[in-house]
Scaffold this active site. Structure first.
Site, PDB file in Angstrom:
ATOM      1  NE  ARG A  83      -2.166   1.723   3.336  1.00 26.10           N
ATOM      2  CZ  ARG A  83      -2.135   1.535   4.640  1.00 26.10           C
ATOM      3  NH1 ARG A  83      -2.763   0.376   5.013  1.00 26.10           N
ATOM      4  NH2 ARG A  83      -1.224   2.128   5.269  1.00 26.10           N
ATOM      5  CD  GLU A 102       4.883   3.817   5.589  1.00 22.64           C
ATOM      6  OE1 GLU A 102       5.946   3.424   5.860  1.00 22.64           O
ATOM      7  OE2 GLU A 102       4.090   3.460   6.317  1.00 22.64           O
ATOM      8  CG  ASN A 104       2.624   0.969   4.532  1.00 20.20           C
ATOM      9  OD1 ASN A 104       3.331   1.113   5.648  1.00 20.20           O
ATOM     10  ND2 ASN A 104       1.835   1.705   4.165  1.00 20.20           N
ATOM     11  CB  SER A 109      -3.956  -3.413   7.928  1.00 20.67           C
ATOM     12  OG  SER A 109      -3.710  -2.325   8.549  1.00 20.67           O
ATOM     13  CE  LYS A 263       8.657   4.830   7.801  1.00 17.21           C
ATOM     14  NZ  LYS A 263       7.863   3.629   7.904  1.00 17.21           N
ATOM     15  CE  LYS A 322       8.335   9.595   7.587  1.00 17.11           C
ATOM     16  NZ  LYS A 322       7.672   9.066   6.546  1.00 17.11           N
ATOM     17  CD  GLU A 326       7.538   0.076   8.036  1.00 18.29           C
ATOM     18  OE1 GLU A 326       6.303   0.492   7.645  1.00 18.29           O
ATOM     19  OE2 GLU A 326       8.350   0.285   7.312  1.00 18.29           O
ATOM     20  N   GLY A 327       4.244   0.989  11.557  1.00 22.19           N
ATOM     21  CA  GLY A 327       3.302   0.700  12.486  1.00 22.19           C
ATOM     22  C   GLY A 327       2.907   1.990  13.398  1.00 22.19           C
ATOM     23  NE  ARG A 408      -4.116   5.076   6.457  1.00 18.58           N
ATOM     24  CZ  ARG A 408      -2.879   4.902   6.576  1.00 18.58           C
ATOM     25  NH1 ARG A 408      -2.477   4.487   8.083  1.00 18.58           N
ATOM     26  NH2 ARG A 408      -1.848   5.460   5.972  1.00 18.58           N
TER      27      ARG A 408
HETATM   28  P1  ADP Z   1       4.737   4.321   9.642  1.00 20.16           P
HETATM   29  O1  ADP Z   1       5.543   3.091   9.178  1.00 20.16           O
HETATM   30  O2  ADP Z   1       4.928   4.148  11.103  1.00 20.16           O
HETATM   31  O3  ADP Z   1       3.312   4.089   9.469  1.00 20.16           O
HETATM   32  P2  ADP Z   1       4.717   6.457   8.050  1.00 20.16           P
HETATM   33  O4  ADP Z   1       6.006   7.091   7.393  1.00 20.16           O
HETATM   34  O5  ADP Z   1       3.811   6.024   7.508  1.00 20.16           O
HETATM   35  O6  ADP Z   1       5.521   5.336   9.058  1.00 20.16           O
HETATM   36  O7  ADP Z   1       4.518   7.737   9.071  1.00 20.16           O
HETATM   37  C1  ADP Z   1       3.482   7.703  10.123  1.00 20.16           C
HETATM   38  C2  ADP Z   1       2.459   8.880   9.933  1.00 20.16           C
HETATM   39  O8  ADP Z   1       3.258   9.976  10.299  1.00 20.16           O
HETATM   40  C3  ADP Z   1       2.020   9.177   8.546  1.00 20.16           C
HETATM   41  O9  ADP Z   1       0.603   8.242   8.632  1.00 20.16           O
HETATM   42  C4  ADP Z   1       1.589  10.625   8.645  1.00 20.16           C
HETATM   43  O10 ADP Z   1       0.422  10.824   9.274  1.00 20.16           O
HETATM   44  C5  ADP Z   1       2.738  11.055   9.325  1.00 20.16           C
HETATM   45  N1  ADP Z   1       3.732  11.578   8.545  1.00 20.16           N
HETATM   46  C6  ADP Z   1       4.957  10.841   7.898  1.00 20.16           C
HETATM   47  N2  ADP Z   1       5.699  11.365   7.017  1.00 20.16           N
HETATM   48  C7  ADP Z   1       5.183  12.499   7.029  1.00 20.16           C
HETATM   49  C8  ADP Z   1       5.702  13.783   6.330  1.00 20.16           C
HETATM   50  N3  ADP Z   1       6.469  13.562   5.490  1.00 20.16           N
HETATM   51  N4  ADP Z   1       4.670  14.794   6.429  1.00 20.16           N
HETATM   52  C9  ADP Z   1       3.765  14.820   7.254  1.00 20.16           C
HETATM   53  N5  ADP Z   1       3.291  13.893   8.067  1.00 20.16           N
HETATM   54  C10 ADP Z   1       3.931  12.629   8.011  1.00 20.16           C
HETATM   55 MG    MG Z   2       2.620   4.459   7.336  1.00 18.91          MG
END
Ligand code: ADP
Ligand code: MG
Length: 432
Positions: A83, A102, A104, A109, A263, A322, A326-327, A408
């Site tokens: 996803r 990102e 996944n 899910s 990442k 970051k 994940e999660g 979401r």
């Molecule tokens: P994870 O693998 O924990 O899901 P993500 O990279 O998806 O990590 O980041 C988790 C959440 O943080 C995202 O769903 C989003 O809401 C926020 N986020 C992540 N990267 C950014 C970004 N570059 N700018 C703004 N919000 C972000």
């Molecule tokens: Mg995410």
């Protein structure tokens, strides 16, 4: 035991139609890209070299990856379910652009539950007398498309009596999402079993040709809905993971594909020239993929990392920090980002993180409906996910599709966190 409804927005949220279409149009390219990375040992080795020195979890996954390669892969059919997540950045000019958060590649899910959310929002709009608006909502059925991918992999594995194994959590918090996909498989007369790593450790075995058996049943496909966080793994569960990876069964994903979703890999992909190397002879795919990238920066030791670390300390609001996790709920923002980076900027620990430009979407008002929470209007932002599914047999792609979407939405007061983390809720895009 407590059962709660999955949280959702009262109303669908506006999504720019052109960006929605752009996200769909790039999904097959992302499928090809992830699959190409998973087959490129040199790229994974180089990209993750600095990370695995400091990040034990990634290092352990990487060790299994190398061990399985050295033994020689028994698996010949490959199934990817991913996803790709995006936000709509308003940027400076005022026109929104699609930016990837990102991708996944393991346990992506909500394909199941979100196959039902459009119906919920259609009903709400009708109750409000908005029949015309209700007809604007697109239908969306990721569970069916994901199941089609799993069914294809099962068929190519080629044993009528073999089962599909969902590898599930110790404590199951999202079982109904998984059941939606499972039921689609039963409808196709494919048997599904649900097991935990612990069950695999206790009852799993390989025969001489590395066919996987559990409780005496042959397993054709292992669909991981677990296994992406370090807390899952004690020594026995690591052993179980190794057993699964060594087997002939189709792993969704195999460990190489899990690593392709880190990442660190995402950050390296944004370097000039990298996409061209991974997708040779496909300049249009490269351009479509690159157009979705936000600024991503390596914190590896050296001048480049020093510079960007200093920039982030000076202006933390511009960035997200970051780790390789994940999660949801792991990223650092604002003042906290500044403090952590200040502390680790001169230590090798820095390389276990990447920096990313912070994406700033236009907020919209909505109600977030959650069991036992008061009803109140919130300022919200949304994240669009597009599911991808592909199947490869040897070197031949036999399926490559965009498999539906997920929206979401969360209140702007939360910087991080998904639905499972208790922050975001399920939504439906209203095309504008
Ligand atoms: P994870 O693998 O924990 O899901 P993500 O990279 O998806 O990590 O980041 C988790 C959440 O943080 C995202 O769903 C989003 O809401 C926020 N986020 C992540 N990267 C950014 C970004 N570059 N700018 C703004 N919000 C972000
Ligand atoms: Mg995410």
């Amino acid at each position: 035991q407590v059962v709660n409804y999955a949280p959702f927005t009262l109303l669908p949220s506006p999504v720019p139609q052109d960006l929605f279409e752009q996200a769909y149009a790039v999904q097959q390219d992302f499928n090809l890209l992830v699959d190409a990375i998973s087959q490129n040992k040199e790229f994974l080795e180089q990209t993750l070299a600095s990370t695995i020195k400091v990040d034990d979890f990634t290092a352990r996954l990487f060790r299994i990856y190398i061990q399985v390669l050295e033994e020689g892969l028994a698996q010949t059919v490959f199934l990817g379910i991913n996803r790709s997540d995006y936000m709509f950045d308003c940027g400076v000019g005022g026109t929104a652009t699609l930016k990837q958060i990102e991708i996944n590649t393991i346990a992506a899910s909500f394909g199941g539950l979100t196959s039902r959310t459009a119906d919920v929002h259609r009903l709400v709009l009708k109750v409000l007398g908005k029949t015309k608006e209700a007809s604007q909502l697109l239908s969306n059925n990721p569970s069916k498309s994901l199941a089609l991918g799993i069914a294809k992999a099962w068929e190519l594995y080629g044993s009528q009596s073999a089962v599909v194994m969902f590898l599930v959590e110790e404590v199951q918090r999202n079982i109904f999402d998984q059941r939606c996909v499972e039921l689609e498989l039963w409808n196709r007369n494919i048997r599904v079993i649900r097991k935990r790593f612990r069950d695999v450790f206790e009852k799993g075995s390989l025969d001489a040709s590395r066919r996987l058996y559990i409780d005496g049943q042959e397993v054709a496909v292992v669909y991981y809905r677990e296994g992406y966080v370090p807390q899952t793994y004690d020594e026995q569960n690591w052993e179980a993971r190794l057993l699964l990876e060594r087997s002939r069964a189709v792993k969704c994903p195999d460990i190489a594909t899990q690593l392709a979703g880190t990442k660190k890999v995402q950050q390296e992909l944004s370097r000039p020239g990298t996409l061209e190397k991974l997708l040779p002879g496909r300049p249009e795919a490269v351009a479509r993929v690159r157009a979705t990238f936000a600024g991503l920066y390596s914190l590896d030791e050296g001048e480049e990392g020093d510079k960007i670390a200093a920039a982030a300390i000076a202006d933390p609001e511009r960035f997200v920090l970051k780790p390789q996790r994940e999660g949801g709920g792991n990223n650092l923002y604002g003042e906290e980002l500044r403090q952590v980076l200040e502390k680790i900027k001169d230590s090798p620990e820095r390389t276990s993180y990447i920096l990313m430009d912070k994406i700033k979407p236009q907020p919209a008002l909505n109600y977030l409906l959650r069991a036992h929470s008061p009803l109140q209007v919130s300022e919200c932002i949304s994240e669009l996910g597009i599911f991808g599914v592909y199947v490869r047999q040897g070197q031949q792609m036999v399926m490559n599709k965009a498999a539906g979407h997920l929206l979401r939405t969360k209140a702007t007061e939360h910087a991080d966190g998904g639905v499972a983390a208790g922050v975001a809720v399920l939504d439906t895009p209203y095309p504008v």
